[in-house]
Enzyme design. Structure first.
Site, short mmCIF file in Angstrom:
data_model
loop_
_atom_site.label_atom_id
_atom_site.label_comp_id
_atom_site.label_asym_id
_atom_site.label_seq_id
_atom_site.Cartn_x
_atom_site.Cartn_y
_atom_site.Cartn_z
CD GLN A 94 3.86 14.41 -6.37
OE1 GLN A 94 2.91 13.57 -6.67
NE2 GLN A 94 5.06 14.23 -6.30
CG HIS A 139 1.83 12.13 -10.56
ND1 HIS A 139 2.00 10.92 -11.22
CD2 HIS A 139 3.10 12.59 -10.03
CE1 HIS A 139 3.16 10.45 -11.39
NE2 HIS A 139 3.68 11.59 -10.52
CD GLU A 193 3.46 10.07 -2.32
OE1 GLU A 193 3.04 11.01 -2.56
OE2 GLU A 193 3.51 8.83 -2.90
CG HIS A 194 7.43 12.55 -3.17
ND1 HIS A 194 6.04 12.66 -3.64
CD2 HIS A 194 8.02 11.57 -3.87
CE1 HIS A 194 6.01 11.45 -4.39
NE2 HIS A 194 6.95 10.71 -4.41
CG ASP A 210 9.00 10.38 -8.87
OD1 ASP A 210 8.80 10.03 -7.64
OD2 ASP A 210 8.50 11.33 -9.53
CG HIS A 258 -2.50 -20.53 30.32
ND1 HIS A 258 -3.76 -20.74 30.04
CD2 HIS A 258 -1.83 -19.83 29.17
CE1 HIS A 258 -3.98 -20.04 28.81
NE2 HIS A 258 -2.91 -19.55 28.39
#
Lengths: 421, 421
Positions: A251, A254, A319-320, A353, A412
């Site tokens: 990770q 990245h 996220e993960h 991934d 209405h």
């Protein structure tokens, strides 16, 4: 890596680049230009920003053939298999329209309809990832979107990366255009001579792309603006330090702003992972990036109990999330907030991934508290269906009219009453 | 009303109030103040903007009891029945978590989890609609959201409208606070002494509320910003002009910027409806509003064929669509874009506004092309589940590592390979 108590755990939330006023003005001007001058503006920006002089923006059959050759049979086969896995997983998400009927003639339901058209933005340069093409296109394809358009800035040679073209083709994209930046977003939203407009734009991009998406939002739909990526590993003393460290670093490589966190009940594992990270960093090609990420946003938190560790994970909403404990599956019910949950030591994050099938476009920056991975629902929309019979309306007309008058909306009330006059 | 050819049909899209720079600054300052000063700021703004001096913001048991008394048994019964219908329809939308298993040990799936907490904004004054409370709260309740907080500005008497309190109670809200405006949104997003923060804020409001929602978006989730309402009626010569006109007016009375359109294959119906609208307008209590709406945004379009009429509807993508043709149900498959579809002459729009069960919070301003009615999915989120066995990873590790290296991400490749070292 820093080793701290879970009580010292800090939010994984990092500030999101909102762009400068100057960048916003630049983006607005580009969008205006594209709306006014169409393809001419697109060619001119591509020349200016991408240093590519094009005579045609659309990727040709010939270029697609060349891309397959360049990518080579081995990689094409892997891309095909990944695409098939992603298709298979997303097909299980497809919803059908449904109806309920009542004896008095009432029919209620939801009609599920795919969007007509979707544009997928694919970043250029070193951030050009074929996996990202598959992950963004496939849910739209499976949802039944008829027209999927891909845009991506060309290199100075006027081409897109071969593997990106192959991935687009395998995912079922029929129109690929070599144009990027805010100008591509404008073209997708408002159309030019060459590019027909779409209803929704998805896919990551740089700050100009993000600002352009925000600008056109409302006229078209957009996906979430992704922040920097993150991973949290939940581990007890059964986890292996070398594997935990390798996953954290996958990770970290990245992005300097990626966030890698280990939450563990084992002080020993914490110390071993801390050492392993340093050791494994040494030989990584993207060492500089990973090192910065670990230094700025990496942390190891030690908890007294598994319950305490899980509570920390739910607060982070990563996220993960990798769960490497003695019985990971039985913790699933306690995990409330995570984009994707990787269960057990053989479910290393890159499995998801690239290959397993679930989407890798996931909620970042703590938004897993309320957001979902990119999925088929993002490319289908629902319409309510309401069909009342004469009998059904007769049974309820007085109540409906009374409710309308309670809210002071006389027209209405009269509308429903008009059926029985 | 104007009678035109379908070829002259114009978009129903109206500009959305984006607020002035001054309004944005005001909202920012209010949010900052609430973050810093908590309840003190809330009390002070309530005194300033709502002219109400409160000692406690939370609606008490006593006030709830009084609200039931004031509303009266007849109306309470109608609210209860509407709530039950809405609950029943939304329960059919609830999704379950799911898993798939493969012989090699792979488990993939989606875990569906309700949001932890949701805040519902309810406007004050004449726009205080109990139906809106039911429609915004019930999907969250059915989704399984544990904590639902309602906020609404009090009148100068320090109270909320009785029917609004009853609707909240019937929908299952446990915390009701008498606070509105940007300050209420800030309290929901960041918390104060009295109000714990929530994960998502839904519900309509004035420009200050809309700007505040935009401001806190990202820290919490928000729903779509609703534009002015609209209705399109698709009718052939079997429709009755008096009923079509009554339904158009029921939309027009909402707002001067509401949009009412009839698309018909019958020139005769077009002319009759045009006259009926004028006739019925005369006796409406909200005549001034409805008249303005019809004048500015009303139109009758005449088509040569039903196909042409349906194509026009799909281009408009109206919030509400009524189908009043000889065989309305068989047109359902051709209708692609509409928030809610009302089938046949007994499905007058107010049936759905109040009572039938489907949500009345619908995509406006042409966004039905890509958006859905408020629904249970808006209050649940998904997490991907990925569990690979040793065998599954063994079978695929080389392909995953190759894909990672194709993208230049060596640490990703090493992470999966680390399991077999």
């Amino acid at each position: 890596m820093r080793i701290l108590k879970v009580s010292e755990a800090v939010s994984i939330k990092r500030s999101v680049d909102a762009g400068t006023e100057e960048q916003r003005q630049t983006v607005k001007a580009i969008i205006e230009d594209v709306r006014k001058n169409g393809d001419t503006a697109l060619f001119s920006y591509t020349e200016k920003f991408d240093r590519a002089t094009l005579t045609s923006m659309q990727v040709s059959e010939e270029e697609i053939r060349e891309a397959y050759e360049e990518t080579g049979a081995e990689y094409v086969a892997i891309i095909k298999e990944a695409a098939e896995n992603i298709r298979s997983f997303h097909e299980k998400q497809v919803r059908n329209s449904w109806l309920t009927t009542e004896a008095n003639g009432t029919i209620l339901g939801q009609k599920v309809t795919p969007l007509d058209s979707v544009g997928v933005y694919v970043p250029g340069g070193t951030a050009a990832y074929p996996s990202s093409v598959l992950m963004n296109v496939m849910p739209a394809k499976v949802a039944g979107v008829e027209r999927i358009v891909m845009v991506s800035p060309p290199g100075a040679n006027g081409k897109l990366p071969a593997a990106v073209v192959v991935a687009a083709q395998e995912a079922g994209v029929k129109e690929i255009f070599k144009v990027g930046g805010a100008q591509a977003v404008a073209a997708l939203a408002y159309g030019t001579e060459a590019i027909q407009p779409v209803d929704k734009i998805v896919g990551p991009g740089n700050i100009y792309v993000a600002l352009a998406k925000r600008e056109v939002f409302g006229d078209v739909d957009i996906d979430m603006i992704a922040g920097p990526s993150e991973i949290a590993v939940l581990a007890d003393d059964t986890a292996r330090a070398s594997e935990v460290a390798a996953d954290l670093l996958s990770q970290a490589e990245h992005d300097e702003r990626a966030c890698c966190v280990l939450v563990t009940t084992s002080q020993e594992l914490a110390e071993q992972v801390s050492e392993e990270v340093v050791r494994q960093l040494e030989t990584l090609p993207r060492k500089a990036i990973a090192e910065q990420s670990i230094a700025d946003y990496g942390a190891i938190y030690v908890a007294d109990t598994l319950e305490e560790a899980i509570a920390t994970i739910n607060t982070l909403a990563p996220e993960h999330l990798e769960v490497m404990t003695a019985n990971p599956m039985e913790l699933l019910g306690q995990i409330k907030h995570a984009g994707a949950i990787f269960i057990g030591r053989y479910s290393s994050e890159p499995v998801g991934d690239y290959f397993a099938g679930p989407n890798h476009v996931l909620p970042t920056n703590g938004t897993a508290r309320f957001s979902s991975p990119l999925n088929v629902d993002d490319f289908q929309k629902k319409s309510s269906i309401i069909s009342y019979s004469e009998k059904a309306l007769q049974q309820n007309v007085e109540k409906i009219a009374a409710f309308a008058r309670l809210e002071g909306l006389e027209a209405h009330a009269r509308a429903v009453e008009s059926r029985f006059k």
